[in-house]
Design an enzyme around this catalytic site. Structure first.
Site, PDB file in Angstrom:
ATOM      1  N   LYS A  83       0.855  -1.192   0.000  1.00 26.96           N
ATOM      2  CA  LYS A  83       0.000   0.000   0.000  1.00 26.96           C
ATOM      3  C   LYS A  83       0.888   1.238   0.000  1.00 26.96           C
ATOM      4  O   LYS A  83       1.785   1.363   0.855  1.00 26.96           O
ATOM      5  CB  LYS A  83      -0.854  -0.032   1.273  1.00 26.96           C
ATOM      6  CG  LYS A  83      -2.222   0.578   1.141  1.00 26.96           C
ATOM      7  CD  LYS A  83      -2.974   0.292   2.436  1.00 26.96           C
ATOM      8  CE  LYS A  83      -4.353   0.830   2.424  1.00 26.96           C
ATOM      9  NZ  LYS A  83      -4.966   0.746   3.752  1.00 26.96           N
TER      10      LYS A  83
HETATM   11  C1  E4P Z   1      -8.317   1.660   3.775  1.00 30.04           C
HETATM   12  O1  E4P Z   1      -7.546   0.841   3.310  1.00 30.04           O
HETATM   13  C2  E4P Z   1      -8.127   2.339   5.058  1.00 30.04           C
HETATM   14  O2  E4P Z   1      -7.422   1.472   5.925  1.00 30.04           O
HETATM   15  C3  E4P Z   1      -9.411   2.672   5.767  1.00 30.04           C
HETATM   16  O3  E4P Z   1     -10.542   2.321   5.024  1.00 30.04           O
HETATM   17  C4  E4P Z   1      -9.427   4.020   6.380  1.00 30.04           C
HETATM   18  O4  E4P Z   1     -10.679   4.226   6.986  1.00 30.04           O
HETATM   19  P1  E4P Z   1     -10.947   5.304   8.132  1.00 30.04           P
HETATM   20  O5  E4P Z   1     -11.286   6.587   7.476  1.00 30.04           O
HETATM   21  O6  E4P Z   1     -12.119   4.750   8.872  1.00 30.04           O
HETATM   22  O7  E4P Z   1      -9.705   5.385   8.957  1.00 30.04           O
END
Ligand code: E4P
Length: 219
Positions: A83
């Site tokens: 990522k």
């Molecule tokens: C995606 O890969 C992220 O880890 C995640 O969806 C972030 O979400 P949040 O806005 O609830 O932290």
């Protein structure tokens, strides 16, 4: 549409993997911090629990370090998706890792313009954050609609739209209506999807009537 779970809690992942409903896992540095565990250990454990892609995020912001981190993370298991953030260094890293055959999830996407660049960089997944857009008074789902439409205009683009920062079941239903490829969902929202008061009420009535028959399906 595929379902990923957005957590680094291996007990929750184990439970959901057992249902057969889980296609992958996403983590991020905040979720790793919440787990209180060693990053490499937890990613390896998750990769052993699920066959699908497991996103593990780089921590560097410069290209040179990011690419080295990406290679290290990709070496943990075959199903790691590296990522990277939607920055110029992240896109450059995405391009290099993708060419080398590594799955890449480009995260922190907040505009259609950014999503176009992620696809150009050969991302396996682009992660638009719908909940965080809603939080600042913009409709996050409009972004999903735009990206799905744009990607659909070019058959050569293989990048999958991975809806992230999901807060409720409506985000998921609308993602499916729009034709998004994947939703990454917090465990509690995934459990909310199954619940309906009429299902509970109907089941209670069926069980009460079945009891009256005095019969058994198994001896
Ligand atoms: C995606 O890969 C992220 O880890 C995640 O969806 C972030 O979400 P949040 O806005 O609830 O932290």
């Amino acid at each position: 549409m595929k379902f990923f779970v957005d957590t680094a809690d291996t007990e929750e992942i184990r439970e959901l993997a057992d249902t057969g409903l889980l296609d992958g896992v996403t983590t991020n540095p905040s979720l790793i911090a919440k787990s209180g565990r060693d990053f490499f250990e937890v990613i390896k454990e998750i990769c052993d629990l699920v066959e699908g892609p497991v996103s593990a995020e780089v921590a560097a912001t410069d290209y040179e370090t990011m690419i080295e981190e990406g290679k290290r993370l990709a070496g943990i298991a075959e199903n790691v998706a590296v990522k990277v953030p939607l920055t110029m260094a992240g896109l450059k890293t995405c391009s290099q890792l993708s060419k080398a055959g590594t799955q890449v999830n480009v995260t922190l996407c907040f505009s259609a313009a950014q999503a176009i660049l992620a696809a150009k960089a050969g991302a396996t997944y682009v992660s638009p954050f719908v909940g965080r857009l809603d939080d600042i008074g913009q409709d996050g789902m409009n972004l999903i609609s735009d990206i799905v439409q744009i990607y659909g205009n070019y058959t050569s683009l293989q990048t999958e739209v991975l809806v992230a920062s999901i807060r409720n079941p409506i985000h998921i239903v609308n993602s499916a209506l729009m034709g998004a490829d994947v939703c990454t969902v917090p465990p509690q929202v995934l459990k909310q999807l199954v619940s309906h008061p009429l299902t509970d009420k109907g089941l209670a009535a069926f069980l009460a009537d079945w009891e009256k028959t005095g019969q058994k399906i198994l001896d």
